[in-house]
Motif scaffolding. Structure first.
Motif, PDB file in Angstrom:
ATOM      1  N   GLY A 338       3.208   6.446   2.462  1.00 13.52           N
ATOM      2  CA  GLY A 338       3.326   7.764   1.847  1.00 13.52           C
ATOM      3  C   GLY A 338       4.796   8.101   1.668  1.00 13.52           C
ATOM      4  O   GLY A 338       5.618   7.770   2.524  1.00 13.52           O
ATOM      5  N   SER A 339       5.132   8.785   0.568  1.00  6.82           N
ATOM      6  CA  SER A 339       6.535   8.915   0.196  1.00  6.82           C
ATOM      7  C   SER A 339       6.936  10.311  -0.252  1.00  6.82           C
ATOM      8  O   SER A 339       6.097  11.149  -0.594  1.00  6.82           O
ATOM      9  N   ASP A 340       8.250  10.510  -0.299  1.00  5.74           N
ATOM     10  CA  ASP A 340       8.834  11.718  -0.863  1.00  5.74           C
ATOM     11  C   ASP A 340       8.645  11.788  -2.376  1.00  5.74           C
ATOM     12  O   ASP A 340       8.900  12.824  -2.987  1.00  5.74           O
ATOM     13  N   ASP A 341       8.232  10.659  -2.987  1.00  6.28           N
ATOM     14  CA  ASP A 341       8.012  10.663  -4.443  1.00  6.28           C
ATOM     15  C   ASP A 341       6.637  11.211  -4.825  1.00  6.28           C
ATOM     16  O   ASP A 341       6.211  11.083  -5.975  1.00  6.28           O
ATOM     17  N   PHE A 342       5.930  11.808  -3.845  1.00  5.72           N
ATOM     18  CA  PHE A 342       4.610  12.439  -4.011  1.00  5.72           C
ATOM     19  C   PHE A 342       3.477  11.419  -4.075  1.00  5.72           C
ATOM     20  O   PHE A 342       2.317  11.803  -4.228  1.00  5.72           O
ATOM     21  N   THR A 343       3.773  10.116  -4.004  1.00  8.46           N
ATOM     22  CA  THR A 343       2.732   9.105  -4.173  1.00  8.46           C
ATOM     23  C   THR A 343       2.481   8.325  -2.887  1.00  8.46           C
ATOM     24  O   THR A 343       3.246   8.403  -1.928  1.00  8.46           O
ATOM     25  N   MET A 344       1.401   7.543  -2.931  1.00  8.96           N
ATOM     26  CA  MET A 344       1.064   6.603  -1.864  1.00  8.96           C
ATOM     27  C   MET A 344       0.775   5.251  -2.510  1.00  8.96           C
ATOM     28  O   MET A 344       0.363   5.191  -3.671  1.00  8.96           O
ATOM     29  N   PHE A 345       0.999   4.190  -1.754  1.00  5.85           N
ATOM     30  CA  PHE A 345       0.634   2.857  -2.216  1.00  5.85           C
ATOM     31  C   PHE A 345      -0.285   2.211  -1.194  1.00  5.85           C
ATOM     32  O   PHE A 345      -0.092   2.360   0.019  1.00  5.85           O
ATOM     33  N   LEU A 346      -1.286   1.490  -1.699  1.00  8.65           N
ATOM     34  CA  LEU A 346      -2.143   0.662  -0.847  1.00  8.65           C
ATOM     35  C   LEU A 346      -1.690  -0.780  -1.030  1.00  8.65           C
ATOM     36  O   LEU A 346      -1.593  -1.278  -2.158  1.00  8.65           O
ATOM     37  N   TRP A 347      -1.414  -1.458   0.112  1.00  4.35           N
ATOM     38  CA  TRP A 347      -0.898  -2.823   0.089  1.00  4.35           C
ATOM     39  C   TRP A 347      -1.813  -3.753   0.891  1.00  4.35           C
ATOM     40  O   TRP A 347      -2.496  -3.309   1.806  1.00  4.35           O
ATOM     41  N   GLU A 348      -1.775  -5.016   0.544  1.00  2.76           N
ATOM     42  CA  GLU A 348      -2.320  -6.086   1.388  1.00  2.76           C
ATOM     43  C   GLU A 348      -1.176  -7.080   1.590  1.00  2.76           C
ATOM     44  O   GLU A 348      -1.086  -8.102   0.889  1.00  2.76           O
ATOM     45  N   PRO A 349      -0.261  -6.771   2.513  1.00  2.00           N
ATOM     46  CA  PRO A 349       0.998  -7.512   2.623  1.00  2.00           C
ATOM     47  C   PRO A 349       0.837  -9.005   2.908  1.00  2.00           C
ATOM     48  O   PRO A 349       1.695  -9.804   2.526  1.00  2.00           O
ATOM     49  N   ALA A 350      -0.263  -9.387   3.560  1.00  2.00           N
ATOM     50  CA  ALA A 350      -0.483 -10.807   3.843  1.00  2.00           C
ATOM     51  C   ALA A 350      -0.842 -11.581   2.577  1.00  2.00           C
ATOM     52  O   ALA A 350      -0.704 -12.801   2.519  1.00  2.00           O
ATOM     53  N   VAL A 351      -1.285 -10.844   1.553  1.00  2.36           N
ATOM     54  CA  VAL A 351      -1.740 -11.471   0.313  1.00  2.36           C
ATOM     55  C   VAL A 351      -0.673 -11.421  -0.772  1.00  2.36           C
ATOM     56  O   VAL A 351      -0.441 -12.386  -1.492  1.00  2.36           O
ATOM     57  N   SER A 352      -0.008 -10.268  -0.899  1.00  2.00           N
ATOM     58  CA  SER A 352       0.932 -10.088  -2.010  1.00  2.00           C
ATOM     59  C   SER A 352       2.026  -9.085  -1.655  1.00  2.00           C
ATOM     60  O   SER A 352       1.818  -8.164  -0.857  1.00  2.00           O
ATOM     61  N   LYS A 353       3.181  -9.250  -2.282  1.00  2.00           N
ATOM     62  CA  LYS A 353       4.273  -8.282  -2.114  1.00  2.00           C
ATOM     63  C   LYS A 353       4.117  -7.122  -3.098  1.00  2.00           C
ATOM     64  O   LYS A 353       4.883  -6.161  -3.054  1.00  2.00           O
ATOM     65  N   HIS A 354       3.155  -7.232  -3.994  1.00  2.00           N
ATOM     66  CA  HIS A 354       2.898  -6.172  -4.964  1.00  2.00           C
ATOM     67  C   HIS A 354       1.787  -5.251  -4.454  1.00  2.00           C
ATOM     68  O   HIS A 354       0.844  -5.703  -3.814  1.00  2.00           O
ATOM     69  N   HIS A 355       1.923  -3.953  -4.737  1.00  2.00           N
ATOM     70  CA  HIS A 355       0.918  -3.008  -4.260  1.00  2.00           C
ATOM     71  C   HIS A 355      -0.421  -3.255  -4.949  1.00  2.00           C
ATOM     72  O   HIS A 355      -0.478  -3.706  -6.098  1.00  2.00           O
ATOM     73  N   LYS A 356      -1.478  -2.948  -4.231  1.00  5.24           N
ATOM     74  CA  LYS A 356      -2.832  -3.099  -4.764  1.00  5.24           C
ATOM     75  C   LYS A 356      -3.188  -1.915  -5.651  1.00  5.24           C
ATOM     76  O   LYS A 356      -3.770  -2.075  -6.723  1.00  5.24           O
ATOM     77  N   VAL A 357      -2.815  -0.708  -5.191  1.00  6.05           N
ATOM     78  CA  VAL A 357      -3.123   0.524  -5.936  1.00  6.05           C
ATOM     79  C   VAL A 357      -2.010   1.540  -5.712  1.00  6.05           C
ATOM     80  O   VAL A 357      -1.471   1.648  -4.608  1.00  6.05           O
ATOM     81  N   ARG A 358      -1.688   2.272  -6.761  1.00  2.77           N
ATOM     82  CA  ARG A 358      -0.794   3.428  -6.652  1.00  2.77           C
ATOM     83  C   ARG A 358      -1.679   4.668  -6.601  1.00  2.77           C
ATOM     84  O   ARG A 358      -2.524   4.872  -7.482  1.00  2.77           O
ATOM     85  N   MET A 359      -1.506   5.486  -5.563  1.00  4.39           N
ATOM     86  CA  MET A 359      -2.399   6.623  -5.326  1.00  4.39           C
ATOM     87  C   MET A 359      -1.639   7.920  -5.617  1.00  4.39           C
ATOM     88  O   MET A 359      -0.681   8.254  -4.925  1.00  4.39           O
ATOM     89  N   THR A 360      -2.056   8.620  -6.660  1.00  2.00           N
ATOM     90  CA  THR A 360      -1.347   9.827  -7.097  1.00  2.00           C
ATOM     91  C   THR A 360      -2.250  11.047  -7.020  1.00  2.00           C
ATOM     92  O   THR A 360      -3.473  10.930  -7.066  1.00  2.00           O
TER      93      THR A 360
END
Length: 486
Positions: A338-360
């Motif tokens: 969760g961030s100061d940019d008003f958004t959240m990201f869902l990650w699967e860090p063991a699988v990828s360095k890219h976020h799975k979903v951007r939650m706005t």
């Protein structure tokens, strides 16, 4: 389970597919009578899964819980009969937490704001950290102070119990950490020094990876995270790499450490040498909070709602590993930021360095994110005065809980994942019902903003800390206290 031809043509059955939260199909496509409801679906799922002991399940269609027969749902939502209806089944806790409804105790003692509260993994003790530089340990049976732990020179900003319950660590605004023996209230050694600025987070190595618990990691405003060994009483690894303050830290169940920073990144570290494994980028502003899908079992180790105690460390480690593996299943450990940019990201860090979903959806900074104990939900608290609920697997928005009239500082889950607690600047605690998506209980009692909240792992009590006191919910507060609600 499948009914062919003529029954389908009569219009009295609907083509359905059952899937788990990860999207894995159960039993293939099937025709179900339209009068089938949640009770019949539970029987079908238990049968298909060959569960010896019948387990409770909830069912969702398009993120909406199915509480009526299929016919009613189809009619109300004008769903086409020609399409296959996807029904997601979610296992529910076999126990149920009794709703919190009153303040049973207001425990005075701290002389400044209570900044952190945390129940022990077995739910038998409560600790609080305060602006008065002390840590206090409370007896939950008598609801009186057990020990006042002195040694810090500045505000106690964060506290964390080891998952085996043997230690409590506190971190202060001066940057030092102290490890306490909860049975005596005495420090287990000299203050641990090394950080140059205040402590922002503490997380212990899971007990299923190393028992008895020895290592924990601390995050600091100075931009570093440090791994400490309580037996050696020193820092064993310094995790350097962030260019600004480290705001949050989690020690994952797979043995890696996650750090979130004001430099907008999340870094993933291995813990034998402190090497950087992966960097997660995407946020446009500070990362404020991290949550793991396995967090509840990592925090409680071998302890659960039954209150069972363990005679040996080996047994505790074995049970903790079983609980972790059961919780994780075949899916990778998930991380939410969760961030100061008003958004959240869902990650699967063991699988990828890219976020799975951007939650706005939040309109102001996201202050706190937290997975439910069963990992099926994510809750987020924001300065926009709302709490939002998200699907913990897909990251889809589910509901917004509105009622607070000030920024929401912190949230906590009941052990059965059915209730959510929020504490706010508006001086109230609120309990939200996940099934109905509505307010379950308003818990007054504080005279000032609620900085910290925690729900005991056994589900029996809620603690809240404020600048008016630390509370255990029942009577109005009159000094710096802890409220305990039962």
């Amino acid at each position: 389970m499948e009914v062919e031809g003529e029954q389908a043509e009569t219009g009295k059955s609907v083509m359905c597919v059952l899937t788990d939260p990860e999207g894995t199909t159960l039993g293939g496509t099937m025709y179900l009578p339209q009068n089938v409801g949640p009770l019949q679906l539970q029987q079908i799922v238990n049968t298909l899964l060959k569960n010896e002991e019948k387990l409770p399940y909830a069912f969702y269609i398009s993120n909406q819980e199915l509480l009526v027969p299929l016919a009613n749902y189809l009619e109300k939502n004008k769903v086409s009969m020609e399409k296959t209806l996807s029904i997601v089944y979610q296992p529910q806790a076999v126990f149920r937490i009794r709703p919190i409804n009153r303040c049973s105790a207001t425990i005075a003692g701290h002389t400044e704001a209570v900044l952190s509260v945390a129940f022990s993994p077995d739910g038998r003790q409560l600790a609080s950290g305060s602006g008065d530089t002390t840590v206090r340990l409370w007896d939950l049976n008598t609801q009186t102070p057990m020990f006042t732990c002195t040694g810090h020179k500045n505000w106690v900003l964060c506290i964390a119990w080891s998952p085996d319950g043997k230690y409590l660590v506190s971190g202060s605004k001066s940057g030092e950490l102290i490890c306490w023996d909860p049975q005596t209230g005495k420090p287990s050694g000299n203050p641990l020094t090394g950080h140059k600025k205040w402590i922002t987070g503490i997380s212990w190595e899971p007990v299923h990876l190393n028992a008895p618990c020895r290592r924990f990691v601390s995050a600091s405003k100075d931009g570093d995270a440090r791994i400490w060994d309580v037996s050696l009483k020193k820092c064993v690894i310094c995790l350097s790499g962030h260019t600004l303050a480290v705001t949050c830290v989690k020690w994952g169940g797979d043995g890696v450490i996650y750090t979130g920073s004001q430099d907008c990144t999340i870094k993933v570290w291995e813990t034998s040498q402190g090497k950087l494994i992966r960097e997660l980028k995407g946020h446009g502003h500070w990362v404020n909070s991290l949550a793991l899908s396995t967090e509840y079992v990592l925090r409680t180790g071998a302890f659960d709602h039954t209150g069972k105690q363990y005679s040996s460390i080996e047994e505790m480690k074995k049970v903790a590993l079983e609980r972790y593996n059961k919780m994780k299943g075949n899916a990778p450990e998930r991380l939410v930021s969760g961030s100061d940019d008003f958004t959240m990201f869902l990650w699967e860090p063991a699988v990828s360095k890219h976020h799975k979903v951007r939650m706005t959806g939040h309109q102001q900074l996201v202050n706190h994110v937290y997975f439910s104990p069963d990992g099926l939900w994510v809750a987020s608290a924001s300065f926009d005065k709302s709490v939002k609920l998200w699907n913990g697997t897909t990251g889809e928005f589910v509901a917004a809980f509105r009622g607070h009239v000030g920024p929401v500082y912190q949230i906590s889950w009941s052990a059965d994942s059915r209730l959510l607690l929020s504490g706010s600047k508006d001086s109230t605690l609120k309990v939200w019902d996940i099934r109905t998506k509505k307010l379950k209980q308003d818990l007054p009692g504080h005279a000032d903003e609620v900085f910290a909240v925690d729900w005991s792992p056994d589900g029996e009590k809620v603690a809240s800390g404020v600048s008016d006191m630390c509370n255990c919910n029942d009577e109005p507060a009159t000094s710096e206290t802890v409220h305990i609600d039962c």
